[in-house]
Design a protein around this motif. Structure first.
Motif, PDB file in Angstrom:
ATOM      1  N   GLY A  67       0.794  -1.220   0.000  1.00 54.47           N
ATOM      2  CA  GLY A  67       0.000   0.000   0.000  1.00 54.47           C
ATOM      3  C   GLY A  67       0.831   1.276   0.000  1.00 54.47           C
ATOM      4  N   ARG A  68       2.134   1.134  -0.207  1.00 57.62           N
ATOM      5  CA  ARG A  68       3.034   2.279  -0.164  1.00 57.62           C
ATOM      6  C   ARG A  68       4.380   1.850  -0.740  1.00 57.62           C
ATOM      7  N   GLU A  69       5.226   2.814  -1.035  1.00 55.06           N
ATOM      8  CA  GLU A  69       6.577   2.496  -1.472  1.00 55.06           C
ATOM      9  C   GLU A  69       7.438   2.180  -0.257  1.00 55.06           C
ATOM     10  N   VAL A  70       8.156   1.073  -0.316  1.00 53.47           N
ATOM     11  CA  VAL A  70       9.034   0.650   0.781  1.00 53.47           C
ATOM     12  C   VAL A  70      10.364   0.224   0.177  1.00 53.47           C
ATOM     13  N   CYS A  71      11.459   0.621   0.792  1.00 51.68           N
ATOM     14  CA  CYS A  71      12.761   0.158   0.319  1.00 51.68           C
ATOM     15  C   CYS A  71      13.661  -0.152   1.508  1.00 51.68           C
ATOM     16  N   LEU A  72      14.585  -1.087   1.288  1.00 48.05           N
ATOM     17  CA  LEU A  72      15.611  -1.385   2.281  1.00 48.05           C
ATOM     18  C   LEU A  72      16.812  -0.510   1.961  1.00 48.05           C
ATOM     19  N   ALA A  73      17.262   0.259   2.947  1.00 50.53           N
ATOM     20  CA  ALA A  73      18.376   1.182   2.748  1.00 50.53           C
ATOM     21  C   ALA A  73      19.304   1.086   3.949  1.00 50.53           C
ATOM     22  N   THR A 114      24.024   0.603   9.177  1.00 49.17           N
ATOM     23  CA  THR A 114      22.885  -0.127   9.734  1.00 49.17           C
ATOM     24  C   THR A 114      21.739  -0.177   8.725  1.00 49.17           C
ATOM     25  N   PRO A 115      21.178  -1.368   8.444  1.00 48.98           N
ATOM     26  CA  PRO A 115      20.046  -1.442   7.509  1.00 48.98           C
ATOM     27  C   PRO A 115      18.769  -0.872   8.135  1.00 48.98           C
ATOM     28  N   VAL A 116      17.981  -0.202   7.331  1.00 47.36           N
ATOM     29  CA  VAL A 116      16.705   0.353   7.770  1.00 47.36           C
ATOM     30  C   VAL A 116      15.673   0.174   6.663  1.00 47.36           C
ATOM     31  N   LEU A 117      14.415   0.101   7.060  1.00 46.92           N
ATOM     32  CA  LEU A 117      13.312   0.112   6.110  1.00 46.92           C
ATOM     33  C   LEU A 117      12.771   1.530   6.044  1.00 46.92           C
TER      34      LEU A 117
END
Length: 245
Positions: A67-73, A114-117
């Protein structure tokens, strides 16, 4: 935790707090429910295999499920963003998961790698925690309304539960193979600013052994927890890729 402990004792299991675990527990059949810091000290001694979803599972879902744009950064990537965004750690609660006005508002002491969503900001009218075992919902409850904690048992004979079940069945059909056999998936009703009503979307996936049960049936929750954090020699072949390293 207390409700799960009572259920475990009722099944004949011995319940110990992390600081109470001694040498007598080594070599036995042990399971875990609690945080990642304490279990890091005990996993080797007690032979836990901790199942957890991949960091990028949510980011790899089709938008029809998010329901939205999500990326792992990374934290460094998020620091550079100059617009409102929702940021959360994929697993450990190393910082507060919330909407940040821009990247400069994130904690400065975090490791840049550190990985974040990172996701665009949406409004969840209500959110539900679901405990899944082998791709099937075995327990669940509402836990928040408009971002505020508000647990309520899920009426499995009602319209909301029917909508959730239909949504999760579609989700599992598309992305269930990328989840461990015992896992928690949070879903919610996203408000659409352009039309009346709502649509269902995945909030996140979590480790069952580190997820609050809220108002879900403790007995059914325990079934999922025991599979999600138990002896290494009992891990099925399909779950080996999801064992925490």
């Amino acid at each position: 935790m207390e409700l799960l402990a009572v259920e475990a004792v009722g099944r004949g299991l011995v319940v110990r707090a992390a600081e109470e675990v001694g040498a007598e527990a080594e070599g036995g059949t042990a399971h875990w429910y609690g945080g990642p810091v304490a279990v890091a000290r005990l996993a080797g001694r007690l032979g836990f295999a901790l199942l957890e979803p991949a960091d990028d599972w949510l980011a790899r879902l089709p938008e029809e499920f998010t329901g939205r744009e999500v990326c792992l950064a990374t934290v460094a990537d998020a620091w550079a963003i100059r617009r409102p965004m929702f940021v959360k750690p994929p697993r450990e609660k190393s910082f507060s998961a919330e909407v940040y006005a821009d990247g400069s508002r994130l904690p400065g002491e975090l490791d840049p790698a550190t990985p974040v969503l990172v996701s665009e900001v949406v409004t969840f009218a209500s959110e539900y925690r679901l405990f899944l075992l082998d791709g099937q919902i075995v327990a669940g409850s509402r836990y928040a309304v408009f971002g505020r904690l508000d647990p309520l048992p899920l009426d499995w004979g009602g319209a909301v539960a029917a909508e959730i079940t239909e949504f999760v069945e579609r989700l599992v059909g598309v992305a269930g193979a990328a989840l461990p056999s015992a896992v928690v998936v949070d879903v919610g009703q996203v408000l659409d600013p352009y039309r009346a009503g709502h649509r269902w979307a995945v909030v996140e996936a979590n480790m069952a052994w580190f997820s609050h049960a809220y108002a879900a049936d403790p007995a059914r929750v325990l079934d999922v927890v025991l599979r999600a954090a138990g002896p290494r020699d009992r891990v099925g072949a399909g779950d080996l890729a999801f064992v925490r390293q």
